[in-house]
Scaffold this motif. Structure first.
Motif, mmCIF file in Angstrom:
data_model
loop_
_atom_site.group_PDB
_atom_site.id
_atom_site.type_symbol
_atom_site.label_atom_id
_atom_site.label_comp_id
_atom_site.label_asym_id
_atom_site.label_seq_id
_atom_site.Cartn_x
_atom_site.Cartn_y
_atom_site.Cartn_z
ATOM 1 N N VAL A 186 0.843 -1.201 0.000
ATOM 2 C CA VAL A 186 0.000 0.000 0.000
ATOM 3 C C VAL A 186 0.885 1.260 0.000
ATOM 4 N N GLY A 187 1.951 1.228 0.772
ATOM 5 C CA GLY A 187 2.886 2.360 0.792
ATOM 6 C C GLY A 187 3.462 2.638 -0.583
ATOM 7 N N LEU A 188 3.791 1.585 -1.299
ATOM 8 C CA LEU A 188 4.354 1.732 -2.649
ATOM 9 C C LEU A 188 3.342 2.343 -3.615
ATOM 10 N N VAL A 189 2.099 1.866 -3.536
ATOM 11 C CA VAL A 189 1.054 2.370 -4.449
ATOM 12 C C VAL A 189 0.826 3.869 -4.223
ATOM 13 N N TYR A 190 0.712 4.260 -2.937
ATOM 14 C CA TYR A 190 0.429 5.675 -2.662
ATOM 15 C C TYR A 190 1.649 6.566 -2.877
ATOM 16 N N SER A 191 2.845 6.026 -2.688
ATOM 17 C CA SER A 191 4.055 6.805 -2.997
ATOM 18 C C SER A 191 4.166 7.022 -4.502
ATOM 19 N N LEU A 192 3.781 5.998 -5.267
ATOM 20 C CA LEU A 192 3.793 6.142 -6.728
ATOM 21 C C LEU A 192 2.803 7.232 -7.156
ATOM 22 N N MET A 193 1.623 7.207 -6.511
ATOM 23 C CA MET A 193 0.610 8.230 -6.794
ATOM 24 C C MET A 193 1.175 9.618 -6.499
ATOM 25 N N ASN A 194 1.914 9.724 -5.404
ATOM 26 C CA ASN A 194 2.532 10.982 -4.999
ATOM 27 C C ASN A 194 3.552 11.460 -6.043
ATOM 28 N N ILE A 195 4.384 10.542 -6.526
ATOM 29 C CA ILE A 195 5.425 10.903 -7.502
ATOM 30 C C ILE A 195 4.789 11.309 -8.842
ATOM 31 N N VAL A 196 3.804 10.529 -9.288
ATOM 32 C CA VAL A 196 3.166 10.812 -10.594
ATOM 33 C C VAL A 196 2.415 12.147 -10.558
ATOM 34 N N THR A 197 1.652 12.377 -9.494
ATOM 35 C CA THR A 197 0.910 13.659 -9.420
ATOM 36 C C THR A 197 1.888 14.829 -9.279
ATOM 37 N N GLY A 198 2.981 14.601 -8.585
ATOM 38 C CA GLY A 198 4.010 15.638 -8.443
ATOM 39 C C GLY A 198 4.601 16.004 -9.788
ATOM 40 N N SER A 199 4.841 14.980 -10.603
ATOM 41 C CA SER A 199 5.412 15.207 -11.929
ATOM 42 C C SER A 199 4.442 15.996 -12.815
ATOM 43 N N ILE A 200 3.156 15.636 -12.722
ATOM 44 C CA ILE A 200 2.148 16.334 -13.537
ATOM 45 C C ILE A 200 1.996 17.797 -13.080
ATOM 46 N N TRP A 201 2.083 18.010 -11.797
ATOM 47 C CA TRP A 201 1.990 19.379 -11.253
ATOM 48 C C TRP A 201 3.249 20.185 -11.614
ATOM 49 N N ALA A 202 4.386 19.488 -11.680
ATOM 50 C CA ALA A 202 5.665 20.159 -11.969
ATOM 51 C C ALA A 202 5.699 20.734 -13.385
ATOM 52 N N ARG A 203 5.011 20.081 -14.308
ATOM 53 C CA ARG A 203 5.069 20.523 -15.713
ATOM 54 C C ARG A 203 4.633 21.986 -15.869
ATOM 55 N N PRO A 204 3.439 22.384 -15.403
ATOM 56 C CA PRO A 204 3.102 23.814 -15.525
ATOM 57 C C PRO A 204 3.812 24.702 -14.491
ATOM 58 N N ALA A 205 4.164 24.123 -13.319
ATOM 59 C CA ALA A 205 4.772 24.951 -12.266
ATOM 60 C C ALA A 205 6.263 25.221 -12.519
ATOM 61 N N TRP A 206 7.000 24.182 -12.915
ATOM 62 C CA TRP A 206 8.461 24.314 -13.112
ATOM 63 C C TRP A 206 8.853 24.213 -14.580
ATOM 64 N N ASN A 207 7.877 24.025 -15.436
ATOM 65 C CA ASN A 207 8.095 23.888 -16.882
ATOM 66 C C ASN A 207 8.868 22.618 -17.254
ATOM 67 N N THR A 208 8.779 21.610 -16.433
ATOM 68 C CA THR A 208 9.411 20.322 -16.749
ATOM 69 C C THR A 208 8.655 19.203 -16.033
ATOM 70 N N TRP A 209 8.653 18.008 -16.664
ATOM 71 C CA TRP A 209 7.991 16.852 -16.017
ATOM 72 C C TRP A 209 8.861 16.315 -14.899
ATOM 73 N N TRP A 210 10.189 16.427 -15.084
ATOM 74 C CA TRP A 210 11.111 15.819 -14.120
ATOM 75 C C TRP A 210 12.372 16.647 -14.003
ATOM 76 N N THR A 211 12.870 16.789 -12.815
ATOM 77 C CA THR A 211 14.154 17.450 -12.614
ATOM 78 C C THR A 211 14.874 16.716 -11.484
ATOM 79 N N TRP A 212 16.205 16.739 -11.498
ATOM 80 C CA TRP A 212 16.948 15.978 -10.486
ATOM 81 C C TRP A 212 17.031 16.773 -9.192
ATOM 82 N N ASP A 213 15.876 17.096 -8.677
ATOM 83 C CA ASP A 213 15.743 17.841 -7.432
ATOM 84 C C ASP A 213 15.873 16.863 -6.256
ATOM 85 N N PRO A 214 16.503 17.290 -5.125
ATOM 86 C CA PRO A 214 16.687 16.343 -4.000
ATOM 87 C C PRO A 214 15.407 15.635 -3.547
#
Lengths: 66, 238
Positions: free
Chosen positions: B90-118
């Motif tokens: 369950v932890g893995l499923v919800y962490s994945l949800m967290n990473i994917v939604t973060g990536s989608i939010w990052a696209r308009p906010a940071w202008n990239t889907w992914w960045t090597w941020d800590p």
């Protein structure tokens, strides 16, 4: 800035990930139940076969005594 | 043990299921219709409620799994092993949800889907480390050995959870600090209006109830799998 498309994409990701996990839980549960039923049925058949074998042996013994 | 696998659904689980569904319905309604539209980021900011809540339940479940691992090493019993596996999944499923939604939010906010941020890197390391936990278990046949190794591994893997949580406070990062943004070490924060805060709290409550319910259902599946494995081994031995 219109970011509605990203909201739709994000929402789809949330429901897809959560939904797929629930679906996988349901499918695995069903499969395990089926396997359990199959294993229990086959182990129930085994004692019946053993009883039949014992009865045959007894009958053969009786016959040989006569 | 047979009673654990064939027993009817406990009343408490039914109550939690209903509470989880109702609270999730309310939380989704609040996220889309009650919370105001954020002025800078627009509609996509509504993802934040799902993103933060899934991150919380993901991390909580993974930390929970390592605590259960400690309990297993002190008092080895199958039930702790089954609970640990459920919490990790369950932890893995919800962490994945967290990473994917973060990536989608990052696209308009940071202008990239992914960045090597800590924060992004440590969250991914956490996800992959616990994914390896499931792979490790698959490679060990003996159930007792599997449970012992799993418990030790989950305790070590739990170190990645605080690393991910505190990464935004330790290093300079693009990711805003949501909890404790008033702290002097916080690089960037964001202020929420009251309706936004209420929505976040209701969403966290809903995800917590949902997480408990799903973990409990996964535990029930675990008992069933254990029973099937036991019968199979018996059959092979006979």
């Amino acid at each position: 800035m219109d970011t509605t498309n990203y909201l739709i994409l994000g929402s789809a990701a949330v429901f897809a990930i959560g939904g797929l996990h629930l679906l996988s839980l349901a499918v695995r549960h069903r499969n395990q139940r089926e396997q359990l039923a199959m294993l229990e049925a086959s182990s129930a058949r085994k004692p019946a076969a053993a009883k039949k074998f014992a009865a045959k042996k007894k009958a053969a013994k009786k016959k040989s005594r006569r | 043990m047979a009673s654990r696998t064939t027993e009817k659904k406990p009343l408490l689980l039914t109550i939690i299921d209903i509470a989880a569904i109702v609270s999730m319905g309310v939380a989704i309604w609040m996220a889309y219709f009650y919370a105001p539209r954020e002025l800078v980021m627009g509609e996509v900011q509504r993802i934040f409620y799902f993103h933060a809540a899934s991150g919380w339940i993901g991390m909580a479940a993974l930390i929970g799994a390592s605590l259960v691992g400690i309990i297993y090493l002190i008092r080895p019993h199958k039930k702790w092993d089954i609970l640990a596996v459920a919490a990790v999944e369950v932890g893995l499923v919800y962490s994945l949800m967290n990473i994917v939604t973060g990536s989608i939010w990052a696209r308009p906010a940071w202008n990239t889907w992914w960045t090597w941020d800590p924060r992004l890197v440590t969250a991914t390391i956490m996800e992959l480390t616990f994914l390896a936990y499931l792979l490790l278990r698959q490679s060990i046949e003996d159930p007792e050995r599997r449970a012992r190794f799993g418990a030790i591994y989950s305790i070590l893997a739990a170190l990645t959870v605080p690393l991910s949580f505190y990464s935004i406070r330790i290093w300079r990062t693009l990711h805003p600090v949501v909890i404790g943004s008033g702290s002097p070490t916080a690089e960037g924060g964001f202020d929420m209006t009251r309706p936004m805060l209420y929505t976040l709290l209701v969403m966290i409550l809903a995800f917590t109830l949902f997480g408990i319910s799903v973990i409990w259902h996964r535990v029930r599946l675990g008992w069933l799998q254990d029973k099937v494995e036991e019968l199979r081994l018996k059959r092979m031995g006979a």
